[in-house]
Design a protein around this motif. Structure first.
Motif, PDB file in Angstrom:
ATOM      1  N   ARG A 109      -7.298  32.775  -8.404  1.00 40.77           N
ATOM      2  CA  ARG A 109      -7.513  31.339  -8.203  1.00 40.77           C
ATOM      3  C   ARG A 109      -6.639  30.554  -9.165  1.00 40.77           C
ATOM      4  O   ARG A 109      -6.559  30.868 -10.333  1.00 40.77           O
ATOM      5  N   ARG A 143     -11.272  39.574 -16.552  1.00 42.05           N
ATOM      6  CA  ARG A 143     -10.600  38.676 -15.605  1.00 42.05           C
ATOM      7  C   ARG A 143      -9.136  39.074 -15.477  1.00 42.05           C
ATOM      8  O   ARG A 143      -8.499  39.466 -16.450  1.00 42.05           O
ATOM      9  N   HIS A 144      -8.605  38.935 -14.286  1.00 39.23           N
ATOM     10  CA  HIS A 144      -7.199  39.249 -14.024  1.00 39.23           C
ATOM     11  C   HIS A 144      -6.370  37.970 -14.171  1.00 39.23           C
ATOM     12  O   HIS A 144      -6.496  37.049 -13.363  1.00 39.23           O
ATOM     13  N   THR A 190      -2.796  32.039 -12.393  1.00 42.71           N
ATOM     14  CA  THR A 190      -4.037  32.296 -11.668  1.00 42.71           C
ATOM     15  C   THR A 190      -4.982  33.122 -12.542  1.00 42.71           C
ATOM     16  O   THR A 190      -4.551  33.903 -13.386  1.00 42.71           O
ATOM     17  N   VAL A 191      -6.270  32.918 -12.304  1.00 44.40           N
ATOM     18  CA  VAL A 191      -7.334  33.717 -12.918  1.00 44.40           C
ATOM     19  C   VAL A 191      -8.126  34.298 -11.766  1.00 44.40           C
ATOM     20  O   VAL A 191      -8.689  33.554 -10.962  1.00 44.40           O
ATOM     21  N   ASP A 192      -8.121  35.608 -11.643  1.00 44.44           N
ATOM     22  CA  ASP A 192      -8.766  36.298 -10.520  1.00 44.44           C
ATOM     23  C   ASP A 192      -8.271  35.765  -9.175  1.00 44.44           C
ATOM     24  O   ASP A 192      -9.029  35.599  -8.231  1.00 44.44           O
ATOM     25  N   MET A 204      -5.404  42.020 -17.859  1.00 39.19           N
ATOM     26  CA  MET A 204      -6.854  41.883 -17.778  1.00 39.19           C
ATOM     27  C   MET A 204      -7.330  41.353 -19.119  1.00 39.19           C
ATOM     28  O   MET A 204      -6.924  41.853 -20.172  1.00 39.19           O
ATOM     29  N   VAL A 225     -10.452  31.122 -19.829  1.00 41.44           N
ATOM     30  CA  VAL A 225     -11.379  32.210 -19.510  1.00 41.44           C
ATOM     31  C   VAL A 225     -12.538  32.212 -20.504  1.00 41.44           C
ATOM     32  O   VAL A 225     -13.694  32.382 -20.118  1.00 41.44           O
ATOM     33  N   ALA A 269     -16.438  30.764 -11.952  1.00 43.31           N
ATOM     34  CA  ALA A 269     -15.107  30.962 -11.383  1.00 43.31           C
ATOM     35  C   ALA A 269     -14.393  29.617 -11.277  1.00 43.31           C
ATOM     36  O   ALA A 269     -15.028  28.564 -11.256  1.00 43.31           O
TER      37      ALA A 269
END
Length: 153
Positions: A106, A77-78, A102-104, A73, A139, A147
């Motif tokens: 995506r 954001r993941h 990926t970010v969240d 995290m 990010v 997003a």
């Protein structure tokens, strides 16, 4: 003084006022431009904020896709990333850089530069030592509300 003389005087006064107001406004704008272009006097330099410490570069040749997977995290954001093995015919594609990131949830497109550094589709202007550093910078650029599209580009 006749009617015609009074009308001429009023017209001349009006034009003169407009001319003076326009000239004064132009002078103010010009002075502001000159003031902005004058450099600050020499003196002690302002402190430069420290740059974030980059992650150490991943060892291996420029074409290697090895590296340490990540799942963390960052700023709410993941972030997830894992190396993708190259197919027998060559690199996995111009936007994969040997990584699936990926970010969240995506997809974030990464590219590997000839010097071994990485850049993301969000931030084309900076290079980063690792895919994780490039993902964190993406990010930072996106901010908390925007997003990714989920497309590679």
């Amino acid at each position: 003084m006749g009617l015609l003389d009074r009308m001429k005087k009023r017209l001349t006064d009006r034009v003169t006022r407009r001319h003076l107001i326009g000239t004064a406004a132009a002078a103010v704008v010009a002075a502001a431009g000159i003031v902005r272009s004058v450099p600050d006097p020499p003196g002690p330099a302002a402190p430069v904020p420290a740059a974030p410490v980059p992650d150490p570069p991943v060892p291996g040749p420029a074409g290697a896709s090895g590296g340490v997977p990540f799942d963390e995290m960052y700023r709410g954001r993941h972030l997830q990333g894992r190396p993708v093995p190259e197919p027998p015919g060559g690199p996995a594609g111009h936007d994969s850089a040997g990584w699936h990131v990926t970010v969240d949830g995506r997809r974030l497109g990464l590219m590997r530069r000839a010097d071994g550094s990485y850049l993301s589709m969000v931030d084309h202007y900076e290079s980063y030592a690792t895919p994780l550093a490039a993902t964190r910078a993406a990010v930072d650029e996106l901010g908390p509300l925007q997003a990714l599209s989920g497309l590679g580009h």
